[in-house]
Structure formats: C-alpha cells, structure tokens
Scaffold this active site. Structure first.
Site, PDB file in Angstrom:
ATOM      1  N   SER A 108       2.257   3.077  74.515  1.00 21.37           N
ATOM      2  CA  SER A 108       1.136   3.607  75.306  1.00 21.37           C
ATOM      3  C   SER A 108      -0.167   4.135  74.579  1.00 21.37           C
ATOM      4  CB  SER A 108       1.813   4.947  75.879  1.00 21.37           C
ATOM      5  OG  SER A 108       0.791   5.562  76.829  1.00 21.37           O
ATOM      6  N   THR A 109      -0.542   5.420  74.339  1.00 18.03           N
ATOM      7  CA  THR A 109      -1.821   5.800  73.746  1.00 18.03           C
ATOM      8  C   THR A 109      -1.804   5.007  72.248  1.00 18.03           C
ATOM      9  OG1 THR A 109      -1.715   7.749  74.971  1.00 18.03           O
ATOM     10  CG2 THR A 109      -3.252   7.576  73.276  1.00 18.03           C
ATOM     11  N   HIS A 134       1.324   0.982  78.805  1.00 19.10           N
ATOM     12  CA  HIS A 134       1.107   1.758  80.010  1.00 19.10           C
ATOM     13  C   HIS A 134      -0.569   1.503  80.120  1.00 19.10           C
ATOM     14  CE1 HIS A 134       4.172   5.000  78.819  1.00 19.10           C
ATOM     15  NE2 HIS A 134       4.685   3.744  79.505  1.00 19.10           N
ATOM     16  N   MET A 227       2.122   8.781  73.954  1.00 19.77           N
ATOM     17  CA  MET A 227       2.266  10.142  74.299  1.00 19.77           C
ATOM     18  C   MET A 227       3.478  10.318  75.135  1.00 19.77           C
ATOM     19  SD  MET A 227       0.841  13.219  74.311  1.00 19.77           S
ATOM     20  CE  MET A 227       0.884  14.969  75.234  1.00 19.77           C
ATOM     21  N   ASP A 230       8.578   8.205  77.117  1.00 22.07           N
ATOM     22  CA  ASP A 230       8.961   7.050  78.099  1.00 22.07           C
ATOM     23  C   ASP A 230       9.496   6.057  76.786  1.00 22.07           C
ATOM     24  OD1 ASP A 230       9.324   5.079  79.986  1.00 22.07           O
ATOM     25  OD2 ASP A 230       7.252   4.240  79.622  1.00 22.07           O
TER      26      ASP A 230
END
Length: 293
Positions: A108-109, A134, A227, A230
């Site tokens: 993600s991030t 993401h 973050m 998930d």
C-alpha cells in the site's frame, strides 16, 4: 520536486481519473509523494462513501509515514469487511499436483517504489507474480506499463482469465479484486467486483486467501509497506497452507503497518529489508529458503 528537495514532508497527490493524470501522478510518486487519491466526482452514494473512507485512510497513512498524528473529528467508520465477502471460509483446495510456483505480493503506502525494487530483482524467467497495490483504477495500467520498461519480467495489468505464467507479473486493476484459481494444472487470474475488503478494493487479503486455497505450498507470499492491516490475515492463511511467507522490515518500510500486523500474528516466516526480498523469494521458489521460526 522543489518541496522534497527543500522541505521534505508527506505529500498526497489528488489527481483526476485520466491517462495524463496517471502519468503525472506516477512521476510525482517517483519524486517522493506517498500516495494517491482521486478528485471527488458526483456519483452514487456508495462511491462517495468509499471515497470518504479512502481519503481518511490515505491522510492517516501519510501522517504515519513521518510518525505524526493528524487531528480531526472522530467519526464512526463503516464496517471493515474481510475476505469472507469475496471468498468464503470454505476449506482450501488440496489438489497440488502441479509444480508451478506463484509469487503473491501485496503493498500500500510506499508500495509503488517497493514493488519496483522487488520486481527489478527478478530474472526474465522468474515464476509468475501477482500483485495487489492499493491504487485507483486507471493508475494501475500506467503503473504496470512503467514497471514493464524497468523490469526484465513482462509486467502488465491483469485481465480476467489471464494465466499466471513464468516471466510475467500481473498487477491488479484498480477498483477490482484480483484472485488466483486453479485451471487444471495451471493457475488463472480472476478479476472481479465486490465490496471493499479491509477497506480496500483491490484487497491483499483477497489475493492471499485465494493463494492459500488454490496454490498452497506452491505459493510464496510477500507483504510490503503500507498502512493498516490488509494482507496480514491472508498471509497467515498462506503460511498455514504451507506457503513460504515474507514481510518487509520496519527500517525500509515507508509505513510499517501491514507488515507489522502480519509479523505480530506470526504470519511471516522471514522479515527482511527491501533489498533482500527478491533474492529470498527466488530461494523460496527454488526450494532453498532459510528455515526460520
């Protein structure tokens, strides 16, 4: 460019859902921006609700990347769904006659650059790779094309029904879940709609659960910077199914949320810095992985 050179701080890019917007946004992320959100548009109530959740989570992720907190009004979040809504709790498939390996990756991030580093470390004939990052739709196709110019593997956005094949990395299309299913002795990618899972679509948990169910010990799972949580539950399911599992370490993660959750749940066989993950994945696919905990 000037901001990151003179006064670095977390930057979130707010972009239109256009091809030109995707290219500029990826360039901004190359320069240090931490995440993307789409400019809001008038649409269905569900779309606007999903956008609100993503906006809040993105701002929190940007804040966490420099270990600060963003004050704001408290609100009651929408229920956070699990992979059960896409893949039920049915026990995993036991037919593992094939020897083909599959590498399932989630981030993600900070993940755009982490995924680039990981894929650049693979040879042209590496086992098939499936990736959930993401990222909004439209941006994932531009992201895949960018990676394809940098990596020895072929990289492209996944299409429903694609076979997972040696030398090819498939990127989950934005706003769609990516799963793996068996098709005889081969593995096939499934791209489908569905609700947000762990507040995301695509969701790493959905991909990892499908890998646990249909690939089992022939899979390698890699959970990287991001973050939230998930992918943590899904990585544990993969380990319990006999897969080799890895998590990125804190020192090299932009946000040590998703990997931390997986480590705390005992989901990761190995915890490694970013620059060691590619070699570890290749060892695992060749059956020479370290015997760790």
């Amino acid at each position: 460019r000037l901001l990151m050179a003179q006064h670095p701080l977390p930057v979130v890019v707010c972009s239109a859902l256009t091809e030109s917007g995707a290219q500029v946004t990826l360039e901004a992320m190359d320069l240090g921006a931490v995440d993307i959100i789409l400019k809001p548009s008038l649409a269905t109530k569900q779309f606007l609700e999903d956008s609100r959740v993503r906006l809040c989570d993105t701002v929190k992720a940007a804040a966490a990347s420099v270990l600060t907190r963003m004050p704001g009004r408290q609100h009651v979040p929408a229920p956070k769904l699990t992979a059960d809504v896409v893949l039920g709790k049915r026990s995993r498939t036991q037919a593992y006659a094939t020897t083909d390996k599959v590498v399932a990756v989630g981030a993600s991030t900070g993940g755009t650059e982490a995924i680039r580093t990981l894929l650049e470390g693979f040879p042209h004939d590496a086992p098939g790779v499936v990736v959930v990052q993401h990222m909004p739709e439209q941006f994932t196709s531009a992201f895949a094309r960018r990676l394809d110019t940098l990596c020895r593997m072929t990289v492209r956005e996944a299409r429903d029904g694609d076979f997972v094949t040696q030398g090819v990395a498939l990127i989950a299309p934005g706003n769609h879940h990516l799963l793996i299913e068996r098709s005889g002795a081969r593995y096939r990618a499934r791209v489908q709609d569905g609700p947000l899972v762990s507040r995301h679509r695509p969701s790493v948990d959905v991909l990892f659960r499908s890998a646990a169910r249909f690939v089992g010990p022939n899979a390698v799972g890699v959970l990287m910077t991001g973050m939230g949580d998930d992918g943590a539950a899904g990585l544990l399911e993969m380990r319990e199914a006999g897969a080799h599992t890895l998590a990125q370490d804190e020192a090299t993660s932009v946000v040590f949320g998703m990997p931390r959750e997986a480590i705390e749940r005992g989901a990761a066989v190995e915890v490694l810095p970013l620059d060691e993950l590619s070699a570890a994945v290749l060892r695992a696919t060749r059956g020479t992985q370290r015997q760790v905990g």
